[in-house]
Design a protein around this motif. Structure first.
Motif, PDB file in Angstrom:
ATOM      1  N   PHE A 133      15.294  32.395  10.516  1.00  0.00           N
ATOM      2  CA  PHE A 133      14.038  32.920   9.969  1.00  0.00           C
ATOM      3  C   PHE A 133      13.230  31.803   9.328  1.00  0.00           C
ATOM      4  O   PHE A 133      13.785  30.840   8.783  1.00  0.00           O
ATOM      5  N   ASP A 134      11.874  31.949   9.383  1.00  0.00           N
ATOM      6  CA  ASP A 134      11.012  30.947   8.770  1.00  0.00           C
ATOM      7  C   ASP A 134      10.695  31.313   7.327  1.00  0.00           C
ATOM      8  O   ASP A 134      11.209  32.312   6.804  1.00  0.00           O
ATOM      9  N   ALA A 135       9.844  30.516   6.675  1.00  0.00           N
ATOM     10  CA  ALA A 135       9.534  30.720   5.259  1.00  0.00           C
ATOM     11  C   ALA A 135       8.844  32.039   4.983  1.00  0.00           C
ATOM     12  O   ALA A 135       8.904  32.563   3.869  1.00  0.00           O
ATOM     13  N   LEU A 147      16.946  17.448  10.495  1.00  0.00           N
ATOM     14  CA  LEU A 147      18.400  17.582  10.429  1.00  0.00           C
ATOM     15  C   LEU A 147      18.870  17.705   8.978  1.00  0.00           C
ATOM     16  O   LEU A 147      19.770  18.498   8.673  1.00  0.00           O
ATOM     17  N   ARG A 148      18.258  16.930   8.080  1.00  0.00           N
ATOM     18  CA  ARG A 148      18.605  17.036   6.659  1.00  0.00           C
ATOM     19  C   ARG A 148      18.276  18.432   6.132  1.00  0.00           C
ATOM     20  O   ARG A 148      19.035  19.027   5.351  1.00  0.00           O
ATOM     21  N   HIS A 149      17.131  18.951   6.560  1.00  0.00           N
ATOM     22  CA  HIS A 149      16.722  20.284   6.127  1.00  0.00           C
ATOM     23  C   HIS A 149      17.702  21.338   6.635  1.00  0.00           C
ATOM     24  O   HIS A 149      18.109  22.234   5.884  1.00  0.00           O
ATOM     25  N   GLN A 177       8.554   9.943  15.082  1.00  0.00           N
ATOM     26  CA  GLN A 177       9.322  11.136  15.414  1.00  0.00           C
ATOM     27  C   GLN A 177      10.761  11.018  14.931  1.00  0.00           C
ATOM     28  O   GLN A 177      11.364  12.010  14.508  1.00  0.00           O
ATOM     29  N   VAL A 178      11.311   9.817  14.994  1.00  0.00           N
ATOM     30  CA  VAL A 178      12.680   9.611  14.517  1.00  0.00           C
ATOM     31  C   VAL A 178      12.786  10.024  13.056  1.00  0.00           C
ATOM     32  O   VAL A 178      13.740  10.699  12.647  1.00  0.00           O
ATOM     33  N   ILE A 179      11.794   9.638  12.264  1.00  0.00           N
ATOM     34  CA  ILE A 179      11.785   9.989  10.843  1.00  0.00           C
ATOM     35  C   ILE A 179      11.707  11.505  10.669  1.00  0.00           C
ATOM     36  O   ILE A 179      12.433  12.097   9.857  1.00  0.00           O
ATOM     37  N   GLU A 180      10.837  12.151  11.426  1.00  0.00           N
ATOM     38  CA  GLU A 180      10.674  13.599  11.328  1.00  0.00           C
ATOM     39  C   GLU A 180      11.922  14.345  11.803  1.00  0.00           C
ATOM     40  O   GLU A 180      12.319  15.354  11.210  1.00  0.00           O
ATOM     41  N   LEU A 234      11.309  22.143  15.365  1.00  0.00           N
ATOM     42  CA  LEU A 234      11.211  23.418  14.646  1.00  0.00           C
ATOM     43  C   LEU A 234      12.177  23.545  13.469  1.00  0.00           C
ATOM     44  O   LEU A 234      12.084  24.500  12.698  1.00  0.00           O
ATOM     45  N   LEU A 235      13.095  22.612  13.334  1.00  0.00           N
ATOM     46  CA  LEU A 235      14.108  22.735  12.279  1.00  0.00           C
ATOM     47  C   LEU A 235      13.502  22.813  10.886  1.00  0.00           C
ATOM     48  O   LEU A 235      14.018  23.507  10.013  1.00  0.00           O
ATOM     49  N   LYS A 236      12.399  22.111  10.684  1.00  0.00           N
ATOM     50  CA  LYS A 236      11.782  22.089   9.357  1.00  0.00           C
ATOM     51  C   LYS A 236      11.256  23.455   8.932  1.00  0.00           C
ATOM     52  O   LYS A 236      11.010  23.686   7.742  1.00  0.00           O
ATOM     53  N   HIS A 237      11.079  24.368   9.887  1.00  0.00           N
ATOM     54  CA  HIS A 237      10.546  25.694   9.559  1.00  0.00           C
ATOM     55  C   HIS A 237      11.636  26.705   9.199  1.00  0.00           C
ATOM     56  O   HIS A 237      11.334  27.804   8.745  1.00  0.00           O
ATOM     57  N   VAL A 238      12.900  26.342   9.399  1.00  0.00           N
ATOM     58  CA  VAL A 238      13.994  27.275   9.126  1.00  0.00           C
ATOM     59  C   VAL A 238      14.201  27.425   7.621  1.00  0.00           C
ATOM     60  O   VAL A 238      14.304  26.443   6.896  1.00  0.00           O
ATOM     61  N   SER A 239      14.235  28.664   7.166  1.00  0.00           N
ATOM     62  CA  SER A 239      14.477  28.904   5.741  1.00  0.00           C
ATOM     63  C   SER A 239      15.738  29.721   5.488  1.00  0.00           C
ATOM     64  O   SER A 239      16.279  29.729   4.393  1.00  0.00           O
TER      65      SER A 239
END
Length: 354
Positions: A133-135, A204-206, A196-199, A148-153
């Protein structure tokens, strides 16, 4: 499913049992053929959500599935002009695992390596029933990819369908994140630009923060972080792929009493020390007192480290086909050149013995 047949002739079986793999491409074939298993083919979702035909193997009297991530989510499935790990998903690999379970397999060995992805294994989880699920609290319905990983909440794992046991055969020992992690080490060769590598690393950290689990464990960075997802979401046991295969092909029995072991890989470089087949063979042979020489396509930065025993290396030497014969010829006729170099080494060994 289209069911394949086990290797028939004794000569063919003997030949296949000499093949090895480290968790990457070819590992499934090596393991299934060594165990005289069968192959099944099924249509699944490819890295860029196209439909592809992919195989899984069955061994252990139908009880154990062998799934290779590269079959459904591999870099080789993506045209060089379209490679972008921010858009690629491992969803199809999850579909392969599910297909194997539908065939009655209770346990799964998944071979990690050769992926086009950096999605932390989230796509696999989706295919097996996990809900992300997203935010805003909305369900993310499209197959998850690195971008899309950054959108997972939040992750709901209650509906996940899992095999009784899951072993992940890793071809590298890198962690999930950081300078030596999945995005930094392998993102560029999958098509990621520096930004993109940074993002991707942030994504992955998120994911690790949302899911929990040890993101520093060796092998969690395998296959774009799929090792982490398998361990954290399903409790998979991460093992060195090369060790699994060497046991399956009875390497120690074959090696005892030998004078020399010849092995190789496409490119020998700093990544070879992190669980690749070439160095895995050398370590096992060294433990039995047998020297190993590698015949490789080419060498890159860090190749000399593969000879440095202080860095955990056990290789005695290597021959680069590109350096010896030129890049063009090395790529055009590798099999013949490997045979020629191997013959030279064996003749030299025999002359020394005489």
């Amino acid at each position: 499913h289209k069911c394949g047949q086990p290797p028939g002739a004794a000569a063919e079986t003997k030949r296949y049992q000499r093949d090895v793999g480290d968790g990457g491409e070819g590992t499934m074939d090596a393991l299934v053929n060594a165990q005289r298993g069968t192959f099944h083919e099924v249509e699944v979702t490819g890295p860029l959500r196209e439909r592809v035909n992919a195989r899984f193997g069955v061994i252990g009297e139908g009880r154990i599935a062998v799934v290779e991530l590269a079959e459904a989510s591999g870099l080789a499935l993506v045209d060089r002009t379209k490679r972008d790990p921010a858009r690629c998903t491992t969803y199809g690999t999850g579909e392969l695992i599910r297909a194997a379970m539908d065939c009655g397999c209770k346990d799964t060995i998944i071979c990690l390596g050769g992926s086009a992805t950096v999605d932390g294994g989230a796509g696999i989880a989706q295919a097996l029933g996990a809900r992300f699920f997203d935010a805003s609290g909305d369900l993310i319905e499209q197959p998850l990819c690195g971008g899309l990983l950054k959108h997972v909440s939040r992750v709901d794992r209650r509906a996940m369908i899992l095999p009784s046991s899951l072993v992940a055969a890793c071809d590298v020992t890198i962690p999930l994140c950081g300078p030596g992690g999945a995005a930094a080490e392998f993102g560029p060769q999958k098509g990621a630009a520096p930004a993109q590598v940074i993002e991707l690393d942030r994504g992955l950290r998120h994911l690790a923060m949302i899911v929990g689990g040890d993101a520093t464990a060796p092998g969690t960075g395998s296959a774009g972080g799929a090792g982490f997802g398998l361990m954290s979401l399903w409790g998979a046991r991460l093992e060195r792929g090369i060790e699994i295969i060497l046991d399956a092909v009875r390497f120690d029995d074959r090696c005892r009493g030998a004078d020399l072991v010849l092995t190789g890989e496409g490119r020998l470089d700093s990544q070879s020390l992190h669980g690749k087949a070439c160095m895995g063979v050398a370590r096992r042979a060294a433990a039995l007192g047998v020297p190993t020489i590698a015949i490789v396509g080419s060498i890159g930065e860090g190749a000399a480290d593969c000879l440095d025993q202080a860095k955990g290396a056990s290789l005695r030497g290597f021959v680069s086909l590109a350096d010896r014969f030129g890049v063009e010829r090395a790529m055009r006729e590798p099999a013949a050149l490997i045979e020629a170099v191997a013959r030279e080494m064996l003749e030299s060994r025999l002359q020394q013995g005489a």
